[in-house]
Design an enzyme around this catalytic site. Structure first.
Site, PDB file in Angstrom:
ATOM      1  N   ASP A  50       0.846  -1.193   0.000  1.00 56.15           N
ATOM      2  CA  ASP A  50       0.000   0.000   0.000  1.00 56.15           C
ATOM      3  C   ASP A  50       0.886   1.251   0.000  1.00 56.15           C
ATOM      4  O   ASP A  50       1.883   1.336   0.713  1.00 56.15           O
ATOM      5  CB  ASP A  50      -0.904  -0.015   1.240  1.00 56.15           C
ATOM      6  N   ASN A  54     -12.699  -2.776   2.991  1.00 60.72           N
ATOM      7  CA  ASN A  54     -13.544  -1.592   3.121  1.00 60.72           C
ATOM      8  C   ASN A  54     -14.553  -1.583   1.974  1.00 60.72           C
ATOM      9  O   ASN A  54     -14.180  -1.739   0.809  1.00 60.72           O
ATOM     10  CB  ASN A  54     -12.689  -0.320   3.091  1.00 60.72           C
ATOM     11  N   HIS A 111     -10.479  -4.873  -2.994  1.00 55.66           N
ATOM     12  CA  HIS A 111      -9.141  -5.149  -2.475  1.00 55.66           C
ATOM     13  C   HIS A 111      -9.204  -5.580  -1.026  1.00 55.66           C
ATOM     14  O   HIS A 111     -10.033  -5.099  -0.259  1.00 55.66           O
ATOM     15  CB  HIS A 111      -8.217  -3.937  -2.632  1.00 55.66           C
ATOM     16  N   LEU A 112      -8.305  -6.494  -0.678  1.00 51.53           N
ATOM     17  CA  LEU A 112      -8.140  -6.934   0.699  1.00 51.53           C
ATOM     18  C   LEU A 112      -6.899  -6.249   1.248  1.00 51.53           C
ATOM     19  O   LEU A 112      -5.819  -6.348   0.653  1.00 51.53           O
ATOM     20  CB  LEU A 112      -7.945  -8.449   0.771  1.00 51.53           C
ATOM     21  N   HIS A 113      -7.057  -5.555   2.366  1.00 52.37           N
ATOM     22  CA  HIS A 113      -5.897  -5.017   3.078  1.00 52.37           C
ATOM     23  C   HIS A 113      -5.354  -6.105   3.995  1.00 52.37           C
ATOM     24  O   HIS A 113      -6.102  -6.680   4.789  1.00 52.37           O
ATOM     25  CB  HIS A 113      -6.291  -3.837   3.972  1.00 52.37           C
ATOM     26  N   GLY A 139     -15.269   3.852   4.280  1.00 56.93           N
ATOM     27  CA  GLY A 139     -14.207   4.708   3.773  1.00 56.93           C
ATOM     28  C   GLY A 139     -13.516   4.172   2.541  1.00 56.93           C
ATOM     29  O   GLY A 139     -12.352   4.509   2.270  1.00 56.93           O
ATOM     30  N   GLN A 140     -14.224   3.340   1.755  1.00 60.04           N
ATOM     31  CA  GLN A 140     -13.599   2.845   0.524  1.00 60.04           C
ATOM     32  C   GLN A 140     -13.290   4.007  -0.408  1.00 60.04           C
ATOM     33  O   GLN A 140     -14.146   4.856  -0.658  1.00 60.04           O
ATOM     34  CB  GLN A 140     -14.521   1.833  -0.183  1.00 60.04           C
TER      35      GLN A 140
HETATM   36  P1  DGP Z   1      -9.641   1.797   0.638  1.00 59.35           P
HETATM   37  O1  DGP Z   1      -9.846   2.911   1.621  1.00 59.35           O
HETATM   38  O2  DGP Z   1      -9.973   0.467   1.271  1.00 59.35           O
HETATM   39  O3  DGP Z   1     -10.320   2.018  -0.681  1.00 59.35           O
HETATM   40  O4  DGP Z   1      -8.072   1.752   0.407  1.00 59.35           O
HETATM   41  C1  DGP Z   1      -7.420   2.067  -0.777  1.00 59.35           C
HETATM   42  C2  DGP Z   1      -5.951   1.919  -0.495  1.00 59.35           C
HETATM   43  O5  DGP Z   1      -5.273   2.023  -1.726  1.00 59.35           O
HETATM   44  C3  DGP Z   1      -5.355   2.984   0.408  1.00 59.35           C
HETATM   45  O6  DGP Z   1      -4.870   2.359   1.593  1.00 59.35           O
HETATM   46  C4  DGP Z   1      -4.228   3.589  -0.368  1.00 59.35           C
HETATM   47  C5  DGP Z   1      -4.022   2.623  -1.508  1.00 59.35           C
HETATM   48  N1  DGP Z   1      -3.639   3.241  -2.757  1.00 59.35           N
HETATM   49  C6  DGP Z   1      -4.297   4.229  -3.405  1.00 59.35           C
HETATM   50  N2  DGP Z   1      -3.658   4.548  -4.547  1.00 59.35           N
HETATM   51  C7  DGP Z   1      -2.581   3.735  -4.613  1.00 59.35           C
HETATM   52  C8  DGP Z   1      -1.532   3.570  -5.562  1.00 59.35           C
HETATM   53  O7  DGP Z   1      -1.443   4.247  -6.585  1.00 59.35           O
HETATM   54  N3  DGP Z   1      -0.585   2.634  -5.290  1.00 59.35           N
HETATM   55  C9  DGP Z   1      -0.642   1.851  -4.175  1.00 59.35           C
HETATM   56  N4  DGP Z   1       0.332   0.951  -4.002  1.00 59.35           N
HETATM   57  N5  DGP Z   1      -1.617   1.965  -3.252  1.00 59.35           N
HETATM   58  C10 DGP Z   1      -2.572   2.905  -3.488  1.00 59.35           C
END
Ligand code: DGP
Length: 115
Positions: free
Chosen positions: A32, A88, A101-103, A94-95
């Site tokens: 992330d 999320n 995606h899975l964090h 807060g998506q």
């Molecule tokens: P969510 O809030 O669950 O939709 O999380 C989206 C996540 O995606 C957030 O933690 C930051 C990550 N993210 C957003 N843009 C990028 C990117 O360009 N590259 C990477 N590696 N992560 C990203």
């Protein structure tokens, strides 16, 4: 913007860089860009499902594969003391990126309940 055009689709297509830690025919995992824990990895399907609420019965095997991929990636990241997997979904969660995606969060103790 359609879900085909998210930043994650661009990562799948290698149009923007990412630190990719795992890939197979169905899934991709990368760190992330805004880590919330010492280890913070995202696991995504290559199929552009926008959010969990748009997953269908036909996606059951894919969803299972994503969870097993999360387990594999967490193990390879050395998270022997545990980790959290978060999906999320929509506004209240807060998506921000509308590609499922899975964090995977680990490397520190996690509070409960989450914020
Ligand atoms: P969510 O809030 O669950 O939709 O999380 C989206 C996540 O995606 C957030 O933690 C930051 C990550 N993210 C957003 N843009 C990028 C990117 O360009 N590259 C990477 N590696 N992560 C990203």
């Amino acid at each position: 913007m359609t879900n085909q055009d998210t930043i994650f689709s661009k990562i799948i297509r290698r149009e923007i860089p990412a630190n990719i830690v795992y890939e197979d025919e169905l899934a991709l995992a990368f760190t992330d860009v805004n880590p919330q824990a010492p280890v913070h990895i995202l696991v995504i399907p290559k199929k552009p499902i926008a959010k969990l609420t748009e997953a269908e019965t036909e996606d059951a095997a894919l969803l299972g594969h994503l969870l097993l991929t999360a387990k594999r990636v967490a193990t390879e990241a050395g998270l022997t003391n545990g980790y959290r997997v978060v999906i999320n979904t929509d506004a209240d969660a807060g998506q921000t990126v509308f590609h499922l995606h899975l964090h995977i969060l680990g490397g520190r103790p996690m509070a409960w309940p989450p914020g």
